[in-house]
Motif scaffolding. Structure first.
Motif, PDB file in Angstrom:
ATOM      1  N   TRP A 185     -27.062  -0.293 -24.261  1.00 20.83           N
ATOM      2  CA  TRP A 185     -25.674  -0.391 -24.749  1.00 20.83           C
ATOM      3  C   TRP A 185     -25.628  -0.760 -26.236  1.00 20.83           C
ATOM      4  O   TRP A 185     -24.664  -0.442 -26.931  1.00 20.83           O
ATOM      5  CB  TRP A 185     -24.862  -1.364 -23.922  1.00 20.83           C
ATOM      6  CG  TRP A 185     -25.448  -2.744 -23.746  1.00 20.83           C
ATOM      7  CD1 TRP A 185     -26.145  -3.207 -22.667  1.00 20.83           C
ATOM      8  CD2 TRP A 185     -25.380  -3.834 -24.682  1.00 20.83           C
ATOM      9  NE1 TRP A 185     -26.515  -4.520 -22.872  1.00 20.83           N
ATOM     10  CE2 TRP A 185     -26.053  -4.935 -24.099  1.00 20.83           C
ATOM     11  CE3 TRP A 185     -24.816  -3.993 -25.941  1.00 20.83           C
ATOM     12  CZ2 TRP A 185     -26.185  -6.164 -24.730  1.00 20.83           C
ATOM     13  CZ3 TRP A 185     -24.938  -5.218 -26.584  1.00 20.83           C
ATOM     14  CH2 TRP A 185     -25.629  -6.291 -25.992  1.00 20.83           C
ATOM     15  N   ARG A 188     -25.473   2.445 -28.398  1.00 21.44           N
ATOM     16  CA  ARG A 188     -24.138   3.032 -28.509  1.00 21.44           C
ATOM     17  C   ARG A 188     -23.282   2.274 -29.521  1.00 21.44           C
ATOM     18  O   ARG A 188     -22.554   2.869 -30.309  1.00 21.44           O
ATOM     19  CB  ARG A 188     -23.460   3.034 -27.141  1.00 21.44           C
ATOM     20  CG  ARG A 188     -21.989   3.351 -27.234  1.00 21.44           C
ATOM     21  CD  ARG A 188     -21.431   3.931 -25.959  1.00 21.44           C
ATOM     22  NE  ARG A 188     -20.086   4.405 -26.208  1.00 21.44           N
ATOM     23  CZ  ARG A 188     -19.815   5.539 -26.850  1.00 21.44           C
ATOM     24  NH1 ARG A 188     -20.798   6.291 -27.277  1.00 21.44           N
ATOM     25  NH2 ARG A 188     -18.568   5.908 -27.065  1.00 21.44           N
ATOM     26  N   ARG A 189     -23.362   0.970 -29.484  1.00 18.76           N
ATOM     27  CA  ARG A 189     -22.554   0.168 -30.413  1.00 18.76           C
ATOM     28  C   ARG A 189     -23.003   0.382 -31.858  1.00 18.76           C
ATOM     29  O   ARG A 189     -22.169   0.368 -32.767  1.00 18.76           O
ATOM     30  CB  ARG A 189     -22.615  -1.305 -30.002  1.00 18.76           C
ATOM     31  CG  ARG A 189     -21.986  -1.511 -28.636  1.00 18.76           C
ATOM     32  CD  ARG A 189     -21.894  -2.965 -28.215  1.00 18.76           C
ATOM     33  NE  ARG A 189     -21.409  -3.016 -26.825  1.00 18.76           N
ATOM     34  CZ  ARG A 189     -21.087  -4.113 -26.183  1.00 18.76           C
ATOM     35  NH1 ARG A 189     -21.169  -5.289 -26.796  1.00 18.76           N
ATOM     36  NH2 ARG A 189     -20.669  -4.072 -24.945  1.00 18.76           N
ATOM     37  N   ASN A 192     -21.490   3.723 -32.935  1.00 10.85           N
ATOM     38  CA  ASN A 192     -20.064   3.570 -33.230  1.00 10.85           C
ATOM     39  C   ASN A 192     -19.841   2.824 -34.542  1.00 10.85           C
ATOM     40  O   ASN A 192     -18.893   3.114 -35.282  1.00 10.85           O
ATOM     41  CB  ASN A 192     -19.366   2.834 -32.080  1.00 10.85           C
ATOM     42  CG  ASN A 192     -19.066   3.758 -30.909  1.00 10.85           C
ATOM     43  OD1 ASN A 192     -18.825   4.946 -31.088  1.00 10.85           O
ATOM     44  ND2 ASN A 192     -19.086   3.222 -29.703  1.00 10.85           N
ATOM     45  N   ASP A 230     -31.867   6.112 -20.366  1.00 12.03           N
ATOM     46  CA  ASP A 230     -30.780   5.163 -20.601  1.00 12.03           C
ATOM     47  C   ASP A 230     -30.248   5.268 -22.028  1.00 12.03           C
ATOM     48  O   ASP A 230     -29.032   5.242 -22.252  1.00 12.03           O
ATOM     49  CB  ASP A 230     -31.263   3.734 -20.337  1.00 12.03           C
ATOM     50  CG  ASP A 230     -31.560   3.489 -18.863  1.00 12.03           C
ATOM     51  OD1 ASP A 230     -31.072   4.277 -18.027  1.00 12.03           O
ATOM     52  OD2 ASP A 230     -32.269   2.514 -18.554  1.00 12.03           O
ATOM     53  N   ASN A 233     -28.390   8.632 -22.574  1.00 17.39           N
ATOM     54  CA  ASN A 233     -27.085   8.599 -21.921  1.00 17.39           C
ATOM     55  C   ASN A 233     -26.059   7.841 -22.761  1.00 17.39           C
ATOM     56  O   ASN A 233     -24.886   8.244 -22.834  1.00 17.39           O
ATOM     57  CB  ASN A 233     -27.203   7.955 -20.533  1.00 17.39           C
ATOM     58  CG  ASN A 233     -27.771   8.907 -19.506  1.00 17.39           C
ATOM     59  OD1 ASN A 233     -27.790  10.117 -19.720  1.00 17.39           O
ATOM     60  ND2 ASN A 233     -28.248   8.367 -18.399  1.00 17.39           N
ATOM     61  N   GLU A 234     -26.467   6.751 -23.385  1.00 15.03           N
ATOM     62  CA  GLU A 234     -25.551   6.015 -24.260  1.00 15.03           C
ATOM     63  C   GLU A 234     -25.157   6.854 -25.472  1.00 15.03           C
ATOM     64  O   GLU A 234     -24.019   6.808 -25.936  1.00 15.03           O
ATOM     65  CB  GLU A 234     -26.197   4.702 -24.715  1.00 15.03           C
ATOM     66  CG  GLU A 234     -26.342   3.651 -23.620  1.00 15.03           C
ATOM     67  CD  GLU A 234     -25.003   3.163 -23.104  1.00 15.03           C
ATOM     68  OE1 GLU A 234     -24.056   3.079 -23.904  1.00 15.03           O
ATOM     69  OE2 GLU A 234     -24.901   2.852 -21.899  1.00 15.03           O
ATOM     70  N   LEU A 236     -24.825  10.029 -25.547  1.00 18.32           N
ATOM     71  CA  LEU A 236     -23.991  11.169 -25.163  1.00 18.32           C
ATOM     72  C   LEU A 236     -22.577  10.804 -24.755  1.00 18.32           C
ATOM     73  O   LEU A 236     -21.738  11.681 -24.584  1.00 18.32           O
ATOM     74  CB  LEU A 236     -24.659  11.925 -24.001  1.00 18.32           C
ATOM     75  CG  LEU A 236     -26.002  12.576 -24.321  1.00 18.32           C
ATOM     76  CD1 LEU A 236     -26.562  13.259 -23.084  1.00 18.32           C
ATOM     77  CD2 LEU A 236     -25.863  13.563 -25.451  1.00 18.32           C
ATOM     78  N   LYS A 237     -22.297   9.536 -24.598  1.00 21.03           N
ATOM     79  CA  LYS A 237     -20.962   9.141 -24.150  1.00 21.03           C
ATOM     80  C   LYS A 237     -19.905   9.463 -25.200  1.00 21.03           C
ATOM     81  O   LYS A 237     -20.165   9.407 -26.393  1.00 21.03           O
ATOM     82  CB  LYS A 237     -20.933   7.641 -23.853  1.00 21.03           C
ATOM     83  CG  LYS A 237     -21.678   7.238 -22.586  1.00 21.03           C
ATOM     84  CD  LYS A 237     -21.583   5.738 -22.368  1.00 21.03           C
ATOM     85  CE  LYS A 237     -22.309   5.314 -21.104  1.00 21.03           C
ATOM     86  NZ  LYS A 237     -22.247   3.839 -20.928  1.00 21.03           N
ATOM     87  N   ASP A 238     -18.683   9.758 -24.758  1.00 22.93           N
ATOM     88  CA  ASP A 238     -17.547   9.915 -25.667  1.00 22.93           C
ATOM     89  C   ASP A 238     -17.306   8.584 -26.377  1.00 22.93           C
ATOM     90  O   ASP A 238     -17.602   7.531 -25.847  1.00 22.93           O
ATOM     91  CB  ASP A 238     -16.295  10.322 -24.883  1.00 22.93           C
ATOM     92  CG  ASP A 238     -16.379  11.748 -24.385  1.00 22.93           C
ATOM     93  OD1 ASP A 238     -17.130  12.528 -24.981  1.00 22.93           O
ATOM     94  OD2 ASP A 238     -15.712  12.067 -23.391  1.00 22.93           O
ATOM     95  N   THR A 241     -18.724  13.009 -29.087  1.00 22.53           N
ATOM     96  CA  THR A 241     -18.927  14.419 -28.755  1.00 22.53           C
ATOM     97  C   THR A 241     -19.064  15.285 -29.995  1.00 22.53           C
ATOM     98  O   THR A 241     -19.614  16.373 -29.943  1.00 22.53           O
ATOM     99  CB  THR A 241     -17.751  14.933 -27.911  1.00 22.53           C
ATOM    100  OG1 THR A 241     -16.516  14.609 -28.574  1.00 22.53           O
ATOM    101  CG2 THR A 241     -17.757  14.282 -26.538  1.00 22.53           C
TER     102      THR A 241
END
Length: 275
Positions: A185, A188-189, A192, A230, A233-234, A236-238, A241
């Motif tokens: 996770w 992903r952060r 962003n 894992d 997958n993070e 690829l999350k919206d 995109t």
């Protein structure tokens, strides 16, 4: 040194530019902008390529998300890490928090000026925007908190300037390297953070992977497979995109290569058993 590196890069553009369309000046940098300008003025129109940079960046998460000091410490962790180089490349200057903290520490040490160098207006203009894409090397995450006992006046280093403490969660999977924990996770952060801080640039994941603490003589890579699954997958999350090119240009070729390699190993195993 900058001019020597620029001459070397220019020669590479000249000799290989008809085939190479993506250039990374540095993997974890110390000089960059001059080469971008050289490509932009001399080669881009005819070669249609792109020049970027690859930076390392782990994510820093506040220990207590309701504690403003922890939130600010986590921000410093990322800005002193990734922002140290990314912010000048995208915005033309060092992160404000670096200028504030290093400037304040410099005053406490009795120095007349900040230990952090200052960009001239011309340098800011020259550096800003010298990135067609951003390469990111990311592996792990840390929990960050404000230090209870700030370093003394006489101490001056990258680590004391940040004025923070790094922690890990004992529940995080431990792959065997003391610094590397699997925290998907956080990836992903970080992505962003890059998106919001730097205007949603194109991103290429140039480094990512994990060590294996278990010694084995056979194929036993379940832990590494899970780590990649894992983290991908993070990624690829919206709402990321708009960066699906990362999948088609990096992830898919990598998976195909791994599939071919595993097939070859399996075939060798069968042939060996037959013999």
């Amino acid at each position: 040194m900058v001019n020597h590196f620029n001459e070397f890069a220019n020669l590479c553009f000249e000799r290989f530019g008809n085939r190479v369309k993506y250039w990374i000046t540095f993997n974890n940098p110390w000089a960059h902008a001059k080469v971008w300008h050289t490509y932009d003025t001399q080669w881009r129109a005819k070669q249609k390529g792109q020049v970027g940079i690859s930076l390392s960046g782990d994510w820093g998460e506040p220990v207590d998300i309701s504690n403003q000091k922890d939130i600010e410490a986590a921000e410093r962790y990322v800005q002193f890490y990734l922002g140290w180089f990314a912010t000048p490349v995208f915005h033309g200057d060092y992160p404000q928090v670096m200028k504030d903290f290093i400037g304040r520490k410099s005053v406490q040490q009795g120095l007349g000026t900040s230990r952090l160098p200052t960009f001239s207006p011309q340098e800011k203009s020259y550096i800003k925007g010298t990135c067609d894409f951003l390469g990111i090397g990311h592996f792990t995450t840390r929990y960050i908190t404000q230090k209870n006992n700030p370093s003394g006046r006489s101490s001056s280093s990258y680590f004391t300037d940040r004025d923070l403490a790094e922690l890990v969660d004992p529940r995080w999977p431990d792959p065997g390297s003391e610094w590397l924990y699997s925290v998907p996770w956080g990836f992903r952060r970080l992505l962003n953070f890059v998106k919001t801080q730097y205007g949603n640039p194109a991103i290429y994941v140039t480094e990512n992977g994990v060590s294996e603490k278990m010694l084995c003589t056979e194929l036993c890579d379940d832990w590494r497979i899970q780590y990649f699954k894992d983290y991908i997958n993070e990624m690829l999350k919206d709402p990321l995109t708009s960066h699906m090119e990362m999948v088609t240009e990096i992830v898919v070729p990598t998976v195909c290569t791994l599939s071919i390699l595993l097939s070859a190993i399996f075939l060798m195993f069968l042939l060996r058993r037959r013999n």
